[in-house]
Structure formats: structure tokens, C-alpha cells
Scaffold this active site. Sequence first.
Site, PDB file in Angstrom:
ATOM      1  N   GLY A 108      -6.532  -2.736  -0.344  1.00 52.13           N
ATOM      2  CA  GLY A 108      -8.262  -2.332  -1.538  1.00 52.13           C
ATOM      3  C   GLY A 108      -7.483  -0.442  -2.394  1.00 52.13           C
ATOM      4  N   GLN A 123      -9.371   7.318  -4.978  1.00 52.80           N
ATOM      5  CA  GLN A 123      -8.488   7.265  -4.610  1.00 52.80           C
ATOM      6  C   GLN A 123      -7.669   7.956  -6.272  1.00 52.80           C
ATOM      7  OE1 GLN A 123      -8.461   3.518  -2.332  1.00 52.80           O
ATOM      8  NE2 GLN A 123      -7.073   5.129  -1.088  1.00 52.80           N
ATOM      9  N   CYS A 146      -4.343   3.765   5.097  1.00 52.33           N
ATOM     10  CA  CYS A 146      -4.484   3.910   3.765  1.00 52.33           C
ATOM     11  C   CYS A 146      -4.230   4.787   3.007  1.00 52.33           C
ATOM     12  CB  CYS A 146      -5.889   5.500   3.844  1.00 52.33           C
ATOM     13  SG  CYS A 146      -6.379   6.101   2.808  1.00 52.33           S
ATOM     14  N   LEU A 147      -3.985   4.626   1.841  1.00 61.01           N
ATOM     15  CA  LEU A 147      -2.774   4.655   0.204  1.00 61.01           C
ATOM     16  C   LEU A 147      -2.625   6.581   0.543  1.00 61.01           C
ATOM     17  CD1 LEU A 147      -3.424   1.709  -2.238  1.00 61.01           C
ATOM     18  CD2 LEU A 147      -1.769   1.860  -0.274  1.00 61.01           C
ATOM     19  N   HIS A 181     -13.503   0.083   4.344  1.00 60.82           N
ATOM     20  CA  HIS A 181     -12.664   1.058   4.238  1.00 60.82           C
ATOM     21  C   HIS A 181     -13.299   2.195   3.006  1.00 60.82           C
ATOM     22  CE1 HIS A 181      -8.821   3.181   4.592  1.00 60.82           C
ATOM     23  NE2 HIS A 181      -9.051   3.763   3.657  1.00 60.82           N
ATOM     24  N   GLU A 182     -13.259   1.017   1.835  1.00 57.36           N
ATOM     25  CA  GLU A 182     -13.339   1.301   0.321  1.00 57.36           C
ATOM     26  C   GLU A 182     -15.026   2.217   0.459  1.00 57.36           C
ATOM     27  OE1 GLU A 182     -10.807   1.671  -0.478  1.00 57.36           O
ATOM     28  OE2 GLU A 182      -9.228  -0.098   0.664  1.00 57.36           O
ATOM     29  N   HIS A 208     -15.102   5.186   1.362  1.00 55.19           N
ATOM     30  CA  HIS A 208     -13.821   6.009   0.077  1.00 55.19           C
ATOM     31  C   HIS A 208     -15.586   6.659  -0.456  1.00 55.19           C
ATOM     32  CE1 HIS A 208      -9.503   6.310   0.975  1.00 55.19           C
ATOM     33  NE2 HIS A 208      -9.365   4.974   0.868  1.00 55.19           N
TER      34      HIS A 208
HETATM   35 ZN   LIG Z   1      -7.852   4.311   1.716  1.00 59.25          ZN
END
Ligand SMILES: [Zn+2]
Length: 172
Positions: A46, A51, A88-89, A131-132, A135
Site C-alpha cells: 500500500g 508518502q 511502513c515504507l 493503515h493507508e 496516512h
Molecule cells: Zn505506511
Amino acid sequence: MAIRKIITTENPILRQKAKKVHHFDASLQKLTDDMFETMHVSNGVGLAAPQIALSIRVFVAEYEDRKVVIFNPEIIKAEGEEIGTEGCLSIPGYVGENIRRAAKITVKGQDVRGKNIRVTAEGWFARIMQHEIDHLDGILFIDRLDSPEDLKEVGEDDEGYLEDDGEIVLAE
Ligand SMILES: [Zn+2]
């Protein structure tokens, strides 16, 4: 398509509340293609626009047979609760354990052309979407840890990350 740079916790954009998208044009197709490509090369499931330093309300997600792009997502129904582990990236080298999420959600929003859509998911895909969507409100998984011990270091590449940037603050 192009790979965009993924920002990490020291960048304040990740903490902003992202803006709604009102104007849908061809640039958004290119943007979401780039988001998928960036996610794939990073081995993610995701990716939310903040991000890649774009504070607008859209995310992409892909896992197994599910693939979605949702602009202006809103969770309109949430059922049950599950605990699980998330990475998480934007927080490389760490995972959070025992993170509570709804087990099943329905999200409404718009597709890349601005058409209204509704997506229902459960389990892992529901977790990815929650989660997304977090963000887009400047919320990271580290804010959802019950205990600082639930933040675990993974891999060796990012050793010293905490000392170097000091920006990871646990919600205790
Ligand atoms: Zn994340």
C-alpha cells in the site's frame, strides 16, 4: 511511469492532514501509475500520496487478487477487531506488533476519474486500507502501539535509525 521518492518520518508532510481532491484530470492516472510502480519496487502492499510528499487524499493498495485506487476515502462501516503486525515504507527497518484494526470495513470514495466507488474488505486487505487512510490524516502505525515494546527492529540495513533521526516518538 516513474518511481517517486518515499519520504520518512523526519519529513513533516507525513504528519499533515492531506487535502481532498476535487479536480479529476488525466494527471491523476499518471500519478496513481507512479504510486503503484513505486510501491512495487519497494515491495510494499500500500502507498498513500503523503508518502511521496504529496499532501492529497489518495492511496493505492495491492495484495494477492485485490488492487484498489481510492481518492477521498472514508470508512463508512467497520466491524470487529483484529490485532496484527504492520510495517511502513516510511518507517524503514521497523514493524509494529499487536496493532488493533477493524476486521472488516467498507470504504467509500472515488476512482481515478472521480466516479463514486465503494470497497469492502476484511482481514489483511482491510488492515492495509486502514493503515493507508491513517496516512491521509497524518497518523502512523507508531501512534497506534499499545506499548513501546511492540516496536521491533527488523533487518540490519537501518541500524541506528532511531539515534540518527530521533523523530520516532511512541504514543505511550
Ligand atoms: Zn505506511
